[in-house]
Every structure is written in C-alpha cells, then in structure tokens.
Scaffold this active site. Sequence first.
Site, short mmCIF file in Angstrom:
data_model
loop_
_atom_site.label_atom_id
_atom_site.label_comp_id
_atom_site.label_asym_id
_atom_site.label_seq_id
_atom_site.Cartn_x
_atom_site.Cartn_y
_atom_site.Cartn_z
N CYS A 1 -10.18 -5.04 0.29
CA CYS A 1 -11.23 -4.21 0.38
C CYS A 1 -12.18 -4.24 -0.90
CB CYS A 1 -10.69 -2.85 0.25
SG CYS A 1 -10.26 -1.88 -1.24
N ASN B 1 0.97 -1.15 -0.17
CA ASN B 1 -0.05 -0.02 0.04
C ASN B 1 0.81 1.28 0.01
OD1 ASN B 1 0.71 -0.83 2.51
ND2 ASN B 1 -1.03 0.42 3.73
N GLU C 1 0.36 5.40 0.84
CA GLU C 1 -0.65 6.40 1.05
C GLU C 1 -0.40 7.61 0.61
OE1 GLU C 1 -1.26 5.47 5.54
OE2 GLU C 1 -2.41 3.81 4.96
N GLU D 1 -2.98 -4.67 -2.97
CA GLU D 1 -3.35 -5.46 -4.22
C GLU D 1 -3.32 -4.80 -5.43
OE1 GLU D 1 -4.79 -4.77 -1.37
OE2 GLU D 1 -6.07 -6.37 -0.35
N CYS E 1 -4.12 0.70 -2.51
CA CYS E 1 -3.81 -0.69 -1.62
C CYS E 1 -2.76 -1.37 -2.48
CB CYS E 1 -5.12 -1.15 -1.59
SG CYS E 1 -6.69 -0.82 -0.66
N CYS F 1 -10.54 -3.33 -4.42
CA CYS F 1 -9.58 -4.36 -4.94
C CYS F 1 -10.33 -5.43 -5.35
CB CYS F 1 -8.75 -4.66 -3.86
SG CYS F 1 -7.51 -3.30 -3.48
#
Length: 142
Positions: A93, A45, A47, A58, A56, A96
């Site tokens: 999530c 990830n 940010e 993934e 993210c 994803c």
Amino acid sequence: MKEQASRELFAEAAEMMRNSYAPYSGFHVGAALLAEDGTVYTGCNVENASYGASNCAERTAFFKAVSEGCRVFRAIAIAGGPGGKTGDFCPPCGICRQVMREFCDPETFEIILGNDRGEIRIFRLKELLPESFGPDQLEGGK
Ligand code: THU
C-alpha cells in the site's frame, strides 16, 4: 537479487501469513524484509476493532527491524490474499511504500511479489514510488 534468493524470501513471506491477525478483512499478508547483513525480519498484518489502528505486514517487518537497531535493507518480499490464498500479487500500500522510502535507496531496494503459481515479479522502489518525498528533503532527516 538472484532469482532463487528472491523465491526463498517470498517463501518466508508466505509462511508469515500464518500469523496474520485479520479477523475483519480476512485478507492475510506476510512480509520478509532482508537486511544488508543478511538478517531477515518478518511481519504480518495486525488488524484492530478500531480499523485505523491496524498495521500492514510490511510496516510490522520494518518496525521490528528498526527497533532492533537495523536500518540498512536490500529487499522485501510480500505475500497476501483473501484467506491467505495468494492467487494474485499483493503490492504494498502507499503508506508502506513511504515507510520503505524512509530507510531504503529507491534506486536499489527490491520489492518481490509472488503468487501461488510460482510467478515472481520484482520491482525497484523507484518504480512503485516515483518522484518521492524522502528524508533528504528535510533538514535533520537521517
Ligand atoms: N495489508 C497489508 O498488510 N499490506 C499491504 O500492502 C496491503 C494491505 C493489509 C491491511 C489489512 O489488514 C488488510 O491487508 C486489508 O487491507
């Protein structure tokens, strides 16, 4: 996938947590995406101070793979937790899951979760994203 192969892919995901850039949430995530040809694309990830610009683990892995010309996948392993401690499973999530749906067969694509007690759980994409909307619904998709 065989259990040993799933464990190895999870270990690669856990290793990727090292590169996680998560100064705001402190929640470190790593992913390892296995392509049909055996290549593993990793991701973490990333940010951003403008939180919505975060990505993210993934999706980082998927976008790396697709941008390299790879579009056929078998499985993804995900490791994540506060400070990179994987006490709990880290399920993907919703966004994803939808990105997985774009490129993967919901019947066969495997999502491998694990924790620091050596427990592994394996789901098919259709279990985590039932009744999904995908490229086949749209003309021109894939
Ligand atoms: N995160 C992921 O990388 N993957 C997931 O599936 C769940 C959430 C990241 C996004 C954000 O950087 C942090 O974890 C907390 O939500």
